[in-house]
Design a protein around this motif. Structure first.
Motif, PDB file in Angstrom:
ATOM      1  N   MET A   1       0.854  -1.200   0.000  1.00 31.93           N
ATOM      2  CA  MET A   1       0.000   0.000   0.000  1.00 31.93           C
ATOM      3  C   MET A   1       0.886   1.245   0.000  1.00 31.93           C
ATOM      4  O   MET A   1       1.774   1.398   0.821  1.00 31.93           O
ATOM      5  CB  MET A   1      -0.908  -0.012   1.232  1.00 31.93           C
ATOM      6  N   SER A   2       0.624   2.135  -0.899  1.00 27.63           N
ATOM      7  CA  SER A   2       1.383   3.378  -1.006  1.00 27.63           C
ATOM      8  C   SER A   2       1.053   4.295   0.163  1.00 27.63           C
ATOM      9  O   SER A   2      -0.058   4.267   0.685  1.00 27.63           O
ATOM     10  CB  SER A   2       1.046   4.055  -2.338  1.00 27.63           C
ATOM     11  N   PRO A   3       2.007   5.143   0.580  1.00 26.37           N
ATOM     12  CA  PRO A   3       1.713   6.113   1.648  1.00 26.37           C
ATOM     13  C   PRO A   3       0.577   7.059   1.283  1.00 26.37           C
ATOM     14  O   PRO A   3      -0.026   7.672   2.147  1.00 26.37           O
ATOM     15  CB  PRO A   3       3.030   6.876   1.811  1.00 26.37           C
ATOM     16  N   THR A   4       0.304   7.193  -0.002  1.00 26.75           N
ATOM     17  CA  THR A   4      -0.764   8.107  -0.404  1.00 26.75           C
ATOM     18  C   THR A   4      -2.097   7.388  -0.623  1.00 26.75           C
ATOM     19  O   THR A   4      -3.038   7.977  -1.144  1.00 26.75           O
ATOM     20  CB  THR A   4      -0.369   8.828  -1.703  1.00 26.75           C
ATOM     21  N   THR A   5      -2.140   6.107  -0.250  1.00 23.13           N
ATOM     22  CA  THR A   5      -3.387   5.359  -0.360  1.00 23.13           C
ATOM     23  C   THR A   5      -3.690   4.666   0.958  1.00 23.13           C
ATOM     24  O   THR A   5      -2.817   4.521   1.829  1.00 23.13           O
ATOM     25  CB  THR A   5      -3.335   4.303  -1.487  1.00 23.13           C
TER      26      THR A   5
ATOM     27  N   ARG B   1     -16.141   6.257   5.997  1.00 20.44           N
ATOM     28  CA  ARG B   1     -15.096   7.227   6.354  1.00 20.44           C
ATOM     29  C   ARG B   1     -15.258   8.521   5.549  1.00 20.44           C
ATOM     30  O   ARG B   1     -15.133   9.619   6.089  1.00 20.44           O
ATOM     31  CB  ARG B   1     -13.705   6.616   6.131  1.00 20.44           C
ATOM     32  N   PHE B   2     -15.538   8.387   4.262  1.00 24.08           N
ATOM     33  CA  PHE B   2     -15.768   9.569   3.431  1.00 24.08           C
ATOM     34  C   PHE B   2     -16.938  10.388   3.969  1.00 24.08           C
ATOM     35  O   PHE B   2     -16.853  11.613   4.120  1.00 24.08           O
ATOM     36  CB  PHE B   2     -16.046   9.133   1.986  1.00 24.08           C
ATOM     37  N   LEU B   3     -18.061   9.742   4.268  1.00 20.73           N
ATOM     38  CA  LEU B   3     -19.253  10.458   4.738  1.00 20.73           C
ATOM     39  C   LEU B   3     -18.999  11.172   6.056  1.00 20.73           C
ATOM     40  O   LEU B   3     -19.613  12.213   6.335  1.00 20.73           O
ATOM     41  CB  LEU B   3     -20.423   9.484   4.893  1.00 20.73           C
ATOM     42  N   SER B   4     -18.096  10.644   6.865  1.00 20.94           N
ATOM     43  CA  SER B   4     -17.854  11.225   8.185  1.00 20.94           C
ATOM     44  C   SER B   4     -17.137  12.564   8.138  1.00 20.94           C
ATOM     45  O   SER B   4     -17.098  13.285   9.144  1.00 20.94           O
ATOM     46  CB  SER B   4     -17.049  10.245   9.054  1.00 20.94           C
TER      47      SER B   4
ATOM     48  N   GLU C   1     -15.420  -5.747  -0.687  1.00 23.15           N
ATOM     49  CA  GLU C   1     -14.198  -5.831  -1.483  1.00 23.15           C
ATOM     50  C   GLU C   1     -13.227  -4.721  -1.103  1.00 23.15           C
ATOM     51  O   GLU C   1     -13.624  -3.556  -0.951  1.00 23.15           O
ATOM     52  CB  GLU C   1     -14.553  -5.732  -2.969  1.00 23.15           C
ATOM     53  N   ALA C   2     -11.946  -5.045  -0.966  1.00 16.17           N
ATOM     54  CA  ALA C   2     -10.931  -4.067  -0.577  1.00 16.17           C
ATOM     55  C   ALA C   2     -10.358  -3.365  -1.808  1.00 16.17           C
ATOM     56  O   ALA C   2     -10.333  -3.910  -2.914  1.00 16.17           O
ATOM     57  CB  ALA C   2      -9.805  -4.740   0.192  1.00 16.17           C
ATOM     58  N   TYR C   3      -9.855  -2.145  -1.556  1.00 16.84           N
ATOM     59  CA  TYR C   3      -9.286  -1.332  -2.637  1.00 16.84           C
ATOM     60  C   TYR C   3      -8.316  -0.351  -2.007  1.00 16.84           C
ATOM     61  O   TYR C   3      -8.463   0.030  -0.835  1.00 16.84           O
ATOM     62  CB  TYR C   3     -10.421  -0.592  -3.361  1.00 16.84           C
ATOM     63  N   ASP C   4      -7.309   0.056  -2.764  1.00 13.86           N
ATOM     64  CA  ASP C   4      -6.346   1.051  -2.295  1.00 13.86           C
ATOM     65  C   ASP C   4      -6.873   2.448  -2.642  1.00 13.86           C
ATOM     66  O   ASP C   4      -6.760   2.909  -3.782  1.00 13.86           O
ATOM     67  CB  ASP C   4      -4.976   0.823  -2.929  1.00 13.86           C
ATOM     68  N   TRP C   5      -7.421   3.117  -1.651  1.00 14.53           N
ATOM     69  CA  TRP C   5      -8.104   4.392  -1.866  1.00 14.53           C
ATOM     70  C   TRP C   5      -7.127   5.549  -1.713  1.00 14.53           C
ATOM     71  O   TRP C   5      -6.325   5.584  -0.775  1.00 14.53           O
ATOM     72  CB  TRP C   5      -9.230   4.576  -0.846  1.00 14.53           C
ATOM     73  N   PRO C   6      -7.164   6.527  -2.577  1.00 15.17           N
ATOM     74  CA  PRO C   6      -6.281   7.697  -2.407  1.00 15.17           C
ATOM     75  C   PRO C   6      -6.636   8.454  -1.132  1.00 15.17           C
ATOM     76  O   PRO C   6      -7.809   8.661  -0.822  1.00 15.17           O
ATOM     77  CB  PRO C   6      -6.555   8.537  -3.656  1.00 15.17           C
ATOM     78  N   GLU C   7      -5.628   8.862  -0.406  1.00 21.16           N
ATOM     79  CA  GLU C   7      -5.846   9.580   0.856  1.00 21.16           C
ATOM     80  C   GLU C   7      -6.653  10.860   0.644  1.00 21.16           C
ATOM     81  O   GLU C   7      -7.425  11.271   1.524  1.00 21.16           O
ATOM     82  CB  GLU C   7      -4.508   9.922   1.518  1.00 21.16           C
TER      83      GLU C   7
END
Length: 624
Positions: free
Chosen positions: A1-5, A16-19, A196-202
């Motif tokens: 996982m990238s530090p930016t994800t 988390r987004f909605l919060s 399902e998991a995904y690498d989300w941009p921070e």
């Protein structure tokens, strides 16, 4: 996982987004999604359910509901109480949990109130097909029961890949915070994609502030509106729900004080002016006051502010009868601003009223017109007093006398919630609204069952405010489920439960239209097969008590006064149960409502009703 994800499931990323989403208007920030209602099943328990648990109450408060439709009602009422600046989400499983959302979604969209719906959906990967509760369409394999939400949503998407969530949820926030577009927003969530998991941009989880716009009127449109108002001899302003949503009450007060233009109110707009303001004429239309409808019939200019002109407001287009009547419509949506061939003024209600007041400086209606409507208002107040007044404290109260006793008990900031039955008509005519949030009546959809969950939503939004749900027996039997939620959450909502043994409002309409009150009473079958026997032995007060409410029974006006006072001071959910005298004490309707009557019939009541209908329908006109 990238530090930016950040690696999360789709459901975890969504929560988390909605919060960290916020709305902002006039420099004041509000949490956009204040909490999530949910009932869990196999379509959301391991996805959104697990994500809510992992996020915790601080990040996303969770509210446990008992009925999916009721959860939407509670969320919608919460948003209305907070002027559409904060909303709630509702999560359900697939199948019946999802389709139970449809009625609430329609109510939200019709009333232009924001709610975020998160129903589970079938497997996007089709790895289990068909799965439990899946609808199989013979020619469209991508159709699910969630497609029933498309026509009642202002935005709809099905998230079939994790990365598709990013643009979709951003669009969802835009619609929720757009005052011209808002309503139900649906993101259908296939249950495999939720987990399902995904690498989300921070950057996806950075705080976002969504400005709620106050568009100003176009100068040319404003000039046209001002010319029309200055030329009018008998102008009337119709205040709709948009006045409240825009927090334009003070601007309306300044406009009325400066110009002397009288103010009528729709069901959604009641309370835009205090009831005792000299320019407030009360409700308009089929359930309106005598003075308001008399002025409306002779108005040569109607200024609509934040109203969509439902048939109850226009008396099915028979109310505005001045030969030269014209309309100026101040509305944030072009659709409503152009109705009735009006001069449109597309703008925020508060901004538009302020601009009108400034441009009309020095203009005021003729003093004789002002004296005329004020005299009519005074006469109507005498009618209200007569409807509210009981002969003595030992009398069995009528429905309007119940309202009179409640009127004497509530404070200026109490909230009265209602939606359906005979109460909306009585309230619109008679209730003396003292504050902008006191009169909470859902009449865009007039949905039976709205009141109790809505009271829960209002109480969440205004925890220190006394909240009253006014319901008849028909509405109570539709949806008492969220009484349990009020008890669970220690929400001291007050329920005024009026027993009149059936559908009183529709019974009266049935009689008026030749239906002879068929199928509208809660009674045993008589020997002739009709429901005209003795009243059913249903004890609704005992039912409310069984769900955890404190119950106070009142048989007389005096007992009712004592019970309402006790309920208002209680910190527990409390039901005041009263069986009313069925004698009609409400003022008669001052304007027509078009409900078509059978053109041919063998029964005499229907024949006479059709004759009356033909006479009234001749008054309808098109405003061109």
């Amino acid at each position: 996982m990238s530090p930016t994800t950040r690696r999360l499931t789709t459901a975890q990323a969504l929560v988390r987004f909605l919060s960290v989403q916020y709305s902002e208007r006039d420099g004041v920030r509000h949490r956009l999604i204040a909490g999530t209602w949910g009932i869990f099943g196999h379509g959301n328990v391991a996805g959104v359910g697990q994500a809510l648990l992992e996020a915790g109450e601080d990040a996303m408060p969770f509210h446990q509901g008992r009925n999916e439709q009721a959860m939407v009602h509670a969320a919608v009422a919460h948003a209305r109480q907070l002027n559409r600046l904060s909303a709630q989400a509702v999560t359900t499983s697939i199948g019946p949990g999802a389709t139970n959302l449809v009625t609430g979604a329609a109510l939200a969209t019709i009333n232009r109130l924001p709610v975020l719906l998160l129903p589970g959906d079938y497997f996007a990967a089709r790895s289990a097909d068909p799965l439990l509760q899946q609808l199989e369409h013979p020619v469209e394999a991508d159709v699910s029961v969630n497609d029933t939400l498309r026509p009642v949503s202002r935005y709809f998407d099905r998230i079939t890949r994790p990365e598709a969530l990013i643009p979709s949820v951003l669009s969802a926030m835009r619609v929720l915070t757009d005052p011209a577009e808002t309503g139900a927003v649906t993101l259908a969530l296939p249950q495999d994609v939720q987990a399902e998991a995904y690498d989300w941009p921070e950057a996806f989880f950075a705080e976002r502030v969504w400005p709620v716009r106050r568009p100003a009127p176009d100068p040319a449109e404003l000039a046209e509106a001002v010319r029309a108002i200055r030329a009018a001899r008998r102008p009337l302003l119709v205040a709709g729900g948009g006045v409240h949503h825009s927090e334009a009450e003070d601007a309306l007060l300044v406009f009325a004080d400066a110009t002397g233009v009288p103010v009528a109110s729709t069901q959604a707009g009641k309370g835009s002016l205090r009831h005792d303001h000299p320019a407030d004429l009360g409700g308009i239309g089929h359930t309106g006051t005598a003075v308001c409808d008399a002025v409306a019939r002779t108005a040569d200019l109607v200024i609509g502010v934040g109203t969509r002109y439902s048939d109850f407001t226009t008396a099915s287009r028979t109310l505005f009868q001045h030969p030269a009547v014209r309309f100026v419509n101040l509305n944030i949506t072009g659709l409503d601003a152009h109705k009735l061939a009006a001069r449109p003024l597309v703008a925020d209600a508060r901004t538009g009223l302020e601009a009108l007041t400034a441009a009309l400086a020095g203009h005021r209606v003729d003093p004789t017109y002002e004296a005329e409507y004020r005299e009519g208002k005074s006469r109507w107040e005498e009618i209200v007093e007569g409807a509210f007044r009981a002969p003595d404290e030992h009398a069995v109260p009528t429905q309007t006398q119940v309202l009179g006793v409640l009127d004497s008990v509530v404070g200026d900031d109490d909230v009265i919630v209602n939606a359906a039955g005979s109460l909306p008509g009585d309230l619109h005519k008679l209730w003396r609204a003292r504050g902008p949030r006191q009169y909470h009546l859902e009449y865009g959809y007039s949905c039976m069952g709205y009141e109790i969950p809505a009271a829960v939503g209002v109480q969440q939004a205004a925890p220190d405010t006394p909240v009253w749900a006014l319901v008849g027996d028909g509405t109570y039997l539709m949806m008492p489920t969220e009484i349990v939620t009020a008890v669970q959450e220690h929400l001291p909502v007050n329920l005024v439960l009026i027993q009149n043994h059936g559908y009183a409002s529709i019974g009266g309409l049935s009689e008026e239209t030749g239906g002879e009150r068929f199928g509208t009473a809660y009674r045993y079958r008589a020997p002739d097969g009709t429901f005209s026997g003795d009243p059913l032995p249903v004890d609704l007060a005992a039912n409310a008590a069984s769900l955890g409410m404190d119950v106070l029974r009142a048989k007389t006006v005096g007992e009712l006064r004592h019970a309402l006072t006790e309920a208002r001071g209680s910190q527990r959910p409390t039901c005041v149960y009263v069986e009313t005298d069925p004698a009609p004490t409400a003022p008669v309707a001052e304007a027509w409502w078009d409900v078509p009557v059978a053109e041919v019939a063998s029964r005499e009541p229907a024949v006479r009703a059709r004759e009356r209908y033909d006479r009234r329908v001749a008054d309808r006109r098109h405003h061109l």
